[in-house]
Scaffold this motif. Structure first.
Motif, PDB file in Angstrom:
ATOM      1  N   GLY A 179       0.837  -1.196   0.000  1.00 59.93           N
ATOM      2  CA  GLY A 179       0.000   0.000   0.000  1.00 59.93           C
ATOM      3  C   GLY A 179       0.868   1.240   0.000  1.00 59.93           C
ATOM      4  N   SER A 231      -2.942   3.906   4.489  1.00 67.09           N
ATOM      5  CA  SER A 231      -4.357   3.550   4.340  1.00 67.09           C
ATOM      6  C   SER A 231      -4.505   2.652   3.112  1.00 67.09           C
ATOM      7  N   ASN A 232      -5.619   1.964   3.075  1.00 72.12           N
ATOM      8  CA  ASN A 232      -5.933   1.099   1.933  1.00 72.12           C
ATOM      9  C   ASN A 232      -4.850   0.053   1.671  1.00 72.12           C
ATOM     10  N   LEU A 233      -4.326  -0.530   2.742  1.00 67.78           N
ATOM     11  CA  LEU A 233      -3.413  -1.651   2.552  1.00 67.78           C
ATOM     12  C   LEU A 233      -4.192  -2.852   2.033  1.00 67.78           C
ATOM     13  N   ASP A 234      -3.510  -3.638   1.215  1.00 67.41           N
ATOM     14  CA  ASP A 234      -4.181  -4.812   0.674  1.00 67.41           C
ATOM     15  C   ASP A 234      -3.175  -5.951   0.540  1.00 67.41           C
ATOM     16  N   ARG A 277      -9.885  -8.274   7.294  1.00 66.95           N
ATOM     17  CA  ARG A 277      -9.723  -6.848   6.989  1.00 66.95           C
ATOM     18  C   ARG A 277      -9.369  -6.054   8.232  1.00 66.95           C
ATOM     19  N   ALA A 279      -2.055  -1.277   9.526  1.00 59.96           N
ATOM     20  CA  ALA A 279      -1.882   0.054   8.933  1.00 59.96           C
ATOM     21  C   ALA A 279      -1.808   1.122  10.011  1.00 59.96           C
ATOM     22  N   ASN A 285      -6.240  -3.524   8.788  1.00 59.26           N
ATOM     23  CA  ASN A 285      -6.420  -2.131   9.216  1.00 59.26           C
ATOM     24  C   ASN A 285      -5.619  -1.834  10.480  1.00 59.26           C
TER      25      ASN A 285
END
Length: 262
Positions: free
Chosen positions: A181, A198-201, A212, A219, A216
């Motif tokens: 991310g 943010s928006n780690l995947d 999820r 992160a 989060n």
């Protein structure tokens, strides 16, 4: 038949030309000597300032290779007599300082000092202050040293599309995933580097709320304010931006002594 001139007329002309040529040669020699003297004086001043800068860096608990100093503006001797210099450029390499036990490394720190005040007596004796009206610094923090401050095993940082990118191994519900991310990077009020991921995947991550949530939380754990070491010359960080070679830092200061007190 060739016209003849009185001998008395030719000699003064030849003598006058010789005097003129001699004067031109003398002026060229004197001018050359002044240029040489000017350059020698520049070299002496640059070595003096480099020595004092090294003292200042050590005084602040940092380490660096011998600084490279360049005094701009010509003629230099006129600036010496005036006690004010247009610009002094200082390049520091391999700058290292400790933050909470971890070393932060700046491969290069370029410092540009403008309107520098230094009396003739300071240059002559090495005592006294060399003060700059403004100082601007640009440097790059290596991603390896920045990642070490985050203290997450296997985490690596880099630049991607002008943003700070992260990859790291993460255990999610008993399985290992490679998380990736980007982060927003700003300067916090206390001068630290604020990282907000943010928006780690992760490829193959189960589509489950708990999975999820783990991502989060990771992160949030690396979204921190990273303190930077005190930079030389009282430089305060104004901007940070990711580059392929590292995190670029821009800093400035005013009315700064660029040497240690004598």
């Amino acid at each position: 038949m060739a016209q003849e001139y009185p001998a008395g007329d030719a000699r003064p002309r030849r003598r006058g030309r010789k005097l003129l040529i001699g004067l031109v040669v003398l002026l060229l020699v004197v001018g050359g000597l002044l240029v040489v003297a000017d350059r020698v004086a520049v070299g002496v001043a640059e070595r003096l300032i480099a020595d004092r800068v090294s003292q200042e860096v050590s005084k602040q608990g940092a380490q660096a290779a011998a600084p490279k100093v360049e005094v701009a503006g010509t003629p230099f001797l006129t600036q010496v007599l005036d006690g004010r210099y247009e610009r002094i450029s200082i390049q520091l390499r391999d700058v290292q300082a400790s933050v909470e036990g971890d070393a932060v490394r700046l491969p290069v720190l370029d410092v540009d000092a403008r309107n520098v005040r230094a009396s003739l007596d300071t240059l002559r004796t090495g005592q006294g202050d060399v003060v700059a009206d403004t100082v601007n610094g640009t440097g790059t923090i290596s991603y390896d040293s920045l990642a070490a401050l985050l203290n997450r095993p296997g985490l690596t940082l880099g630049e991607q599309g002008g943003k700070l990118a992260v990859t790291a191994p993460v255990d999610v519900l008993g399985q290992n995933f490679t998380v990736s991310g980007t982060a927003d990077v700003t300067v916090a009020e206390n001068g630290a580097v604020a990282l907000r991921f943010s928006n780690l995947d992760a490829e193959g991550l189960p589509n489950l709320p708990l999975a999820r949530a783990v991502l989060n939380n990771y992160a949030k754990g690396i979204s921190v304010d990273v303190p930077l070491p005190d930079l030389p010359f009282q430089l305060a960080v104004r901007e940070v931006r990711p580059l392929p070679e590292g995190l670029a830092v821009t800093a400035d200061a005013k009315d700064v002594p660029i040497n240690s007190a004598g």
